[in-house]
Every structure is written in C-alpha cells, then in structure tokens.
Write a protein that holds these residues in place. Structure first.
Motif, PDB file in Angstrom:
ATOM      1  N   VAL A   1      13.179  19.962  55.058  1.00  0.00           N
ATOM      2  CA  VAL A   1      14.087  20.014  56.134  1.00  0.00           C
ATOM      3  C   VAL A   1      15.755  19.978  55.884  1.00  0.00           C
ATOM      4  CG1 VAL A   1      14.693  18.739  58.101  1.00  0.00           C
ATOM      5  CG2 VAL A   1      12.208  18.920  57.533  1.00  0.00           C
ATOM      6  N   TYR A   2      16.086  19.000  54.886  1.00  0.00           N
ATOM      7  CA  TYR A   2      17.318  18.902  54.312  1.00  0.00           C
ATOM      8  C   TYR A   2      17.969  20.252  53.861  1.00  0.00           C
ATOM      9  CZ  TYR A   2      21.623  17.695  51.752  1.00  0.00           C
ATOM     10  OH  TYR A   2      22.734  17.962  51.027  1.00  0.00           O
ATOM     11  N   LEU A   3      17.136  20.846  52.954  1.00  0.00           N
ATOM     12  CA  LEU A   3      17.561  22.098  52.256  1.00  0.00           C
ATOM     13  C   LEU A   3      17.581  23.071  53.475  1.00  0.00           C
ATOM     14  CD1 LEU A   3      15.801  21.831  48.963  1.00  0.00           C
ATOM     15  CD2 LEU A   3      18.047  21.195  49.283  1.00  0.00           C
ATOM     16  N   ARG A   4      16.752  23.205  54.002  1.00  0.00           N
ATOM     17  CA  ARG A   4      16.687  24.225  55.354  1.00  0.00           C
ATOM     18  C   ARG A   4      17.610  24.310  56.265  1.00  0.00           C
ATOM     19  NH1 ARG A   4      14.642  29.599  55.676  1.00  0.00           N
ATOM     20  NH2 ARG A   4      14.285  30.186  57.605  1.00  0.00           N
TER      21      ARG A   4
ATOM     22  N   ARG B   1      21.625  48.850  44.262  1.00  0.00           N
ATOM     23  CA  ARG B   1      21.755  47.494  44.274  1.00  0.00           C
ATOM     24  C   ARG B   1      21.964  46.538  45.340  1.00  0.00           C
ATOM     25  NH1 ARG B   1      26.669  45.767  45.461  1.00  0.00           N
ATOM     26  NH2 ARG B   1      26.167  43.568  44.333  1.00  0.00           N
ATOM     27  N   ILE B   2      21.645  47.198  46.826  1.00  0.00           N
ATOM     28  CA  ILE B   2      21.833  46.494  47.891  1.00  0.00           C
ATOM     29  C   ILE B   2      20.652  45.381  48.052  1.00  0.00           C
ATOM     30  CG2 ILE B   2      20.246  47.974  49.209  1.00  0.00           C
ATOM     31  CD1 ILE B   2      23.313  46.343  50.406  1.00  0.00           C
ATOM     32  N   ARG B   3      19.538  45.516  47.191  1.00  0.00           N
ATOM     33  CA  ARG B   3      18.413  44.370  47.306  1.00  0.00           C
ATOM     34  C   ARG B   3      18.861  43.230  46.862  1.00  0.00           C
ATOM     35  NH1 ARG B   3      13.296  46.602  48.160  1.00  0.00           N
ATOM     36  NH2 ARG B   3      13.891  48.601  49.145  1.00  0.00           N
ATOM     37  N   VAL B   4      19.920  42.951  45.951  1.00  0.00           N
ATOM     38  CA  VAL B   4      20.349  41.679  45.703  1.00  0.00           C
ATOM     39  C   VAL B   4      21.189  41.114  46.824  1.00  0.00           C
ATOM     40  CG1 VAL B   4      22.758  42.312  44.504  1.00  0.00           C
ATOM     41  CG2 VAL B   4      21.292  40.479  43.661  1.00  0.00           C
ATOM     42  N   GLU B   5      21.766  41.776  47.541  1.00  0.00           N
ATOM     43  CA  GLU B   5      22.420  41.397  48.614  1.00  0.00           C
ATOM     44  C   GLU B   5      21.357  40.656  49.858  1.00  0.00           C
ATOM     45  OE1 GLU B   5      25.415  41.101  48.697  1.00  0.00           O
ATOM     46  OE2 GLU B   5      26.174  42.523  47.389  1.00  0.00           O
ATOM     47  N   HIS B   6      20.169  41.332  49.807  1.00  0.00           N
ATOM     48  CA  HIS B   6      19.113  40.860  50.841  1.00  0.00           C
ATOM     49  C   HIS B   6      18.723  39.442  50.127  1.00  0.00           C
ATOM     50  CE1 HIS B   6      18.445  45.365  51.816  1.00  0.00           C
ATOM     51  NE2 HIS B   6      19.764  45.138  52.491  1.00  0.00           N
ATOM     52  N   GLY B   7      18.519  39.572  48.790  1.00  0.00           N
ATOM     53  CA  GLY B   7      18.044  38.312  48.467  1.00  0.00           C
ATOM     54  C   GLY B   7      18.797  37.026  48.499  1.00  0.00           C
ATOM     55  N   ILE B   8      20.342  37.436  48.168  1.00  0.00           N
ATOM     56  CA  ILE B   8      21.291  36.347  48.673  1.00  0.00           C
ATOM     57  C   ILE B   8      21.431  36.115  50.075  1.00  0.00           C
ATOM     58  CG2 ILE B   8      23.871  35.932  48.619  1.00  0.00           C
ATOM     59  CD1 ILE B   8      24.012  37.708  46.078  1.00  0.00           C
ATOM     60  N   ALA B   9      20.983  36.999  50.931  1.00  0.00           N
ATOM     61  CA  ALA B   9      21.092  36.618  52.279  1.00  0.00           C
ATOM     62  C   ALA B   9      20.150  35.467  52.764  1.00  0.00           C
ATOM     63  CB  ALA B   9      20.983  37.706  53.073  1.00  0.00           C
ATOM     64  N   HIS B  10      18.797  36.069  52.272  1.00  0.00           N
ATOM     65  CA  HIS B  10      17.674  34.972  52.503  1.00  0.00           C
ATOM     66  C   HIS B  10      18.060  33.536  51.702  1.00  0.00           C
ATOM     67  CE1 HIS B  10      14.933  38.007  53.889  1.00  0.00           C
ATOM     68  NE2 HIS B  10      14.902  38.624  53.024  1.00  0.00           N
ATOM     69  N   MET B  11      18.858  33.557  50.714  1.00  0.00           N
ATOM     70  CA  MET B  11      18.961  32.113  50.368  1.00  0.00           C
ATOM     71  C   MET B  11      19.999  31.516  51.511  1.00  0.00           C
ATOM     72  SD  MET B  11      19.737  32.626  46.050  1.00  0.00           S
ATOM     73  CE  MET B  11      19.837  31.173  45.874  1.00  0.00           C
TER      74      MET B  11
ATOM     75  N   ASN C   1      20.154  31.604  54.342  1.00  0.00           N
ATOM     76  CA  ASN C   1      19.338  31.276  55.558  1.00  0.00           C
ATOM     77  C   ASN C   1      19.251  29.686  55.418  1.00  0.00           C
ATOM     78  OD1 ASN C   1      19.624  33.596  57.076  1.00  0.00           O
ATOM     79  ND2 ASN C   1      17.236  34.178  56.073  1.00  0.00           N
ATOM     80  N   TRP C   2      19.145  29.211  54.312  1.00  0.00           N
ATOM     81  CA  TRP C   2      18.922  27.577  54.129  1.00  0.00           C
ATOM     82  C   TRP C   2      20.322  26.959  54.266  1.00  0.00           C
ATOM     83  CZ3 TRP C   2      14.150  25.242  52.218  1.00  0.00           C
ATOM     84  CH2 TRP C   2      13.034  26.255  52.108  1.00  0.00           C
ATOM     85  N   ARG C   3      20.469  26.351  55.246  1.00  0.00           N
ATOM     86  CA  ARG C   3      21.791  25.853  55.646  1.00  0.00           C
ATOM     87  C   ARG C   3      22.296  24.978  54.462  1.00  0.00           C
ATOM     88  NH1 ARG C   3      24.295  28.590  59.038  1.00  0.00           N
ATOM     89  NH2 ARG C   3      25.518  26.871  59.570  1.00  0.00           N
ATOM     90  N   ALA C   4      21.768  24.442  53.456  1.00  0.00           N
ATOM     91  CA  ALA C   4      22.511  23.654  52.580  1.00  0.00           C
ATOM     92  C   ALA C   4      23.031  24.510  51.574  1.00  0.00           C
ATOM     93  CB  ALA C   4      21.217  22.935  51.651  1.00  0.00           C
ATOM     94  N   LEU C   5      23.013  25.719  51.618  1.00  0.00           N
ATOM     95  CA  LEU C   5      23.759  26.761  50.859  1.00  0.00           C
ATOM     96  C   LEU C   5      24.905  27.583  51.824  1.00  0.00           C
ATOM     97  CD1 LEU C   5      20.985  28.466  48.504  1.00  0.00           C
ATOM     98  CD2 LEU C   5      22.620  26.573  48.048  1.00  0.00           C
TER      99      LEU C   5
ATOM    100  N   ALA D   1      16.046  28.651  45.293  1.00  0.00           N
ATOM    101  CA  ALA D   1      15.576  29.547  44.783  1.00  0.00           C
ATOM    102  C   ALA D   1      13.978  29.698  44.533  1.00  0.00           C
ATOM    103  CB  ALA D   1      16.304  30.212  43.621  1.00  0.00           C
ATOM    104  N   SER D   2      13.852  28.379  43.897  1.00  0.00           N
ATOM    105  CA  SER D   2      12.233  28.052  43.571  1.00  0.00           C
ATOM    106  C   SER D   2      11.438  28.135  44.831  1.00  0.00           C
ATOM    107  CB  SER D   2      12.279  26.778  42.865  1.00  0.00           C
ATOM    108  OG  SER D   2      11.014  26.399  42.926  1.00  0.00           O
ATOM    109  N   LEU D   3      11.750  27.756  45.773  1.00  0.00           N
ATOM    110  CA  LEU D   3      10.877  27.694  47.162  1.00  0.00           C
ATOM    111  C   LEU D   3      10.921  29.089  47.539  1.00  0.00           C
ATOM    112  CD1 LEU D   3      12.583  24.397  48.983  1.00  0.00           C
ATOM    113  CD2 LEU D   3      10.201  24.656  47.582  1.00  0.00           C
ATOM    114  N   LEU D   4      12.156  29.922  47.672  1.00  0.00           N
ATOM    115  CA  LEU D   4      11.949  31.316  48.159  1.00  0.00           C
ATOM    116  C   LEU D   4      11.203  32.133  47.546  1.00  0.00           C
ATOM    117  CD1 LEU D   4      15.708  32.118  49.333  1.00  0.00           C
ATOM    118  CD2 LEU D   4      13.759  31.960  50.727  1.00  0.00           C
ATOM    119  N   SER D   5      11.187  31.940  46.015  1.00  0.00           N
ATOM    120  CA  SER D   5      10.340  32.824  45.027  1.00  0.00           C
ATOM    121  C   SER D   5       8.826  32.562  45.472  1.00  0.00           C
ATOM    122  CB  SER D   5      10.983  32.851  43.820  1.00  0.00           C
ATOM    123  OG  SER D   5      10.568  31.457  43.284  1.00  0.00           O
ATOM    124  N   HIS D   6       8.596  31.374  45.467  1.00  0.00           N
ATOM    125  CA  HIS D   6       7.098  30.942  45.583  1.00  0.00           C
ATOM    126  C   HIS D   6       6.787  31.269  46.931  1.00  0.00           C
ATOM    127  CE1 HIS D   6       4.140  27.340  45.364  1.00  0.00           C
ATOM    128  NE2 HIS D   6       3.528  28.286  45.510  1.00  0.00           N
ATOM    129  N   GLN D   7       7.301  31.236  48.008  1.00  0.00           N
ATOM    130  CA  GLN D   7       6.779  31.728  49.295  1.00  0.00           C
ATOM    131  C   GLN D   7       6.729  33.257  49.137  1.00  0.00           C
ATOM    132  OE1 GLN D   7       5.710  29.659  52.274  1.00  0.00           O
ATOM    133  NE2 GLN D   7       4.967  31.898  52.398  1.00  0.00           N
TER     134      GLN D   7
END
Length: 332
Positions: A78-81, A267-277, A279-283, A301-307
C-alpha cells in the motif's frame, strides 16, 4: 482492531486489500505468491539478526511482533502503490508508527532483490543477465532514463547541488530503465543524483563493456545516449544526427523528420513502461530518505514485471481447478 486470533487487521479488511486489484494493482494470486516466497526469507533474516548479537533473554522470550507477516507485506505494498504516510498506515493497521516504518524497511529490500520476472522460472537481476537474455532470445532492448523528485539535501552538505536536475531544475534522482520491444520491464538500475547525464549513467553501470564484449544485440535509445553506438560496435541505436544546423534543404528536413519519427515509434514502449512505474506514487515524488530509493525503484519494477508475467499466462494454465493458497496469518 485486534481480533480473537491476535491479528491486528481483521480478516474482512485483509480480504478487501487482497481481493480488489484497484487498491495495490496486484492480483490475489500474485500477492499469495509474494507471501509464500518472501515470508521464509523475512523469517530467516529475523533469526539471523537475533543470533548475531549476545542474548540476554532465553529463546522465545521478549515482546512478540504486533504485525503478522502478511500485514507487513500488505502495508509495504500500500505504501509503494499510494505513497501513504506511515502515520496513516499505523492508524489503519492499529499499530505504532515505528512498527510500520520497521516493517516497510524489512520487506522492501526483499522485494527489490527478487529481480524482474520474465517467465515463471526466469528472473533477471543484473544488467549482464539482461544482455544475455536479449542475445539468447534475439529481442530488441530499449533504454531510457527517468527522474524521480526527492527532498532537497540539508543546508551545508557539500553535495547539495548534485541532486539538481539539469532538465527539470528540481531535486531528483535518476534511474535507467531497461525494457524489451514489447515494453516489458527487464531491469531498473540503482539511482544516481539528478545531475548525472544519461550517457554517464549507462557508462558507469557497465553497459558499454557488456555490449562490446557480449552478444550482438540491438538497443534503442534516445538522443541522450548518442555516442554509445560508436563505443559498442553499433549495438546502441540512437536518432540520426542532424547534418545541417541551419539552411537545410526541404528534402533533408522531410527525410530527417521521417527517420526521427520512425525511431521514436520503435522506442515508445519504454515510455509506457516508465509510465506504469510512475503509477506507483512512491516513484511520483519520494518524500522519504534518498538512501531508500534504490530499493523502492527496484521493488516496484519487480512487482510490475511479476504481475505482467501473470497477466500474459493464459487463464487455463493458471487455473488448475484449485484456488490460490491463502496467505498465512500466523505470527512470524
């Protein structure tokens, strides 16, 4: 808020956190797998910590943990999200603020050490493993740097100006994000002060040597990495240089714009990956200690890749006619 079994958070509240993916962005199955994997590591470290110093009490004596492990894990997620303050989490879980701070400090490094999940049996933890994975699979990699705002260092520190970003003119730290051509997170580097250039960050992380001596792979990057292509034998591909600084012919302007857009669309896909990261307010903006940023970035990054890996697995392979195991609520 303490129930008859000694659990701080009631089972209904715990089920609400686990059952609704909107709360922490992870499915119940991923949370169950995290609990089953991380709980033994947490328990082992607690035992090592107790055994590393002379004991003044008998084994088993002393104050017991107020938070069971699953609650420690949920508080960290919850803290990371959402970037919730420790005070708010302490009120929610019915414990003292210092208990929540200690719980997050214990669980967050364990999440960061898991690495990025590529498949149920493959994880990438180092940059060397990422390069080998791309060389084996023949996929294209994409790198980019992202900045995370942090608190300004105290007055009088010699390195106070190192965290000022030359791009945003704000106090920040910078991380290098590595994805494949589909935008899947492969690696997230330890952070550097915001004044560090992207190309310097890549060189100091050892990427140049790994690409020059490693397999033939293609790495897409933006203009901030121009110069790495010559040092890596053309493995790093950046936008084309502009040959005419002024008074360029119209045909050249059209060609250059077409080439630049073609590279950007790849290379726009890396921007999408960063945007997903992000979304976690800690970042989005880190208000805690800068020393914890490395663990925070790599844990997310570990949690996002796992999901993401679990989402790509067909439903018939994940449903073996049994519900996922419920996280244990026993004291650890």
């Amino acid at each position: 808020m303490i129930d008859d079994h000694g659990c701080v958070v009631g089972n209904a509240t715990r089920r609400a956190i686990i059952g609704d993916r909107r709360i922490i962005g992870l499915s119940a199955q991923v949370i169950a797998e995290l609990a089953a994997e991380v709980a033994p590591l947490w328990h082992e470290r607690q035992q090592d910590r107790l055994a590393s110093r002379p004991r003044k009490r008998a084994v088993g004596a002393g104050v017991k943990h107020q938070m069971v492990f699953i609650d420690r894990l949920l508080a960290t997620l919850v803290y990371l999200r959402h970037g919730v303050t420790h005070d708010a989490l302490a009120c929610w879980f019915g414990v003292d603020r210092s208990t929540v701070t200690r719980a997050i400090g214990e669980v967050r490094p364990l999440l960061a050490e898991r690495g990025c999940t590529i498949s149920p049996d493959v994880r990438l933890r180092t940059l060397a493993e990422v390069v080998d994975h791309l060389g084996t699979t023949g996929k294209t990699g994409i790198i980019d740097g992202t900045e995370i705002r942090v608190r300004r260092p105290a007055v009088g520190r010699k390195d106070r100006d190192r965290f000022i970003s030359g791009k945003n003119k704000q106090n920040a730290v910078k991380a290098m994000v590595f994805t494949d051509g589909d935008g899947r997170l492969l690696f997230c580097s330890p952070t550097k002060p915001g004044s560090c250039a992207d190309i310097t960050h890549a060189r100091e992380s050892g990427l140049v040597k790994l690409l020059a001596d490693g397999p033939a792979v293609e790495i897409l990057a933006d203009a901030g990495y121009q110069g790495l292509g010559a040092q890596t034998g053309g493995r790093v591909v950046t936008p084309p240089h502009r040959k005419f600084k002024k008074n360029a012919p119209d045909w050249y302007e059209r060609m250059h714009e077409r080439q630049r857009k073609a590279h950007s669309s790849r290379r726009i896909r890396v921007e999408h990956g960063i945007a997903h990261m992000k979304n976690w307010r800690a970042l989005a903006r880190h208000l805690g200690r800068r020393e914890h940023m490395d663990d925070t970035v790599q844990a997310v990054a570990s949690l996002l890749s796992h999901q993401r890996t679990m989402d790509l697995i067909p439903a018939e392979q994940t449903c073996d006619h049994q519900a996922p195991p419920r996280p244990s609520t026993s004291h650890r």
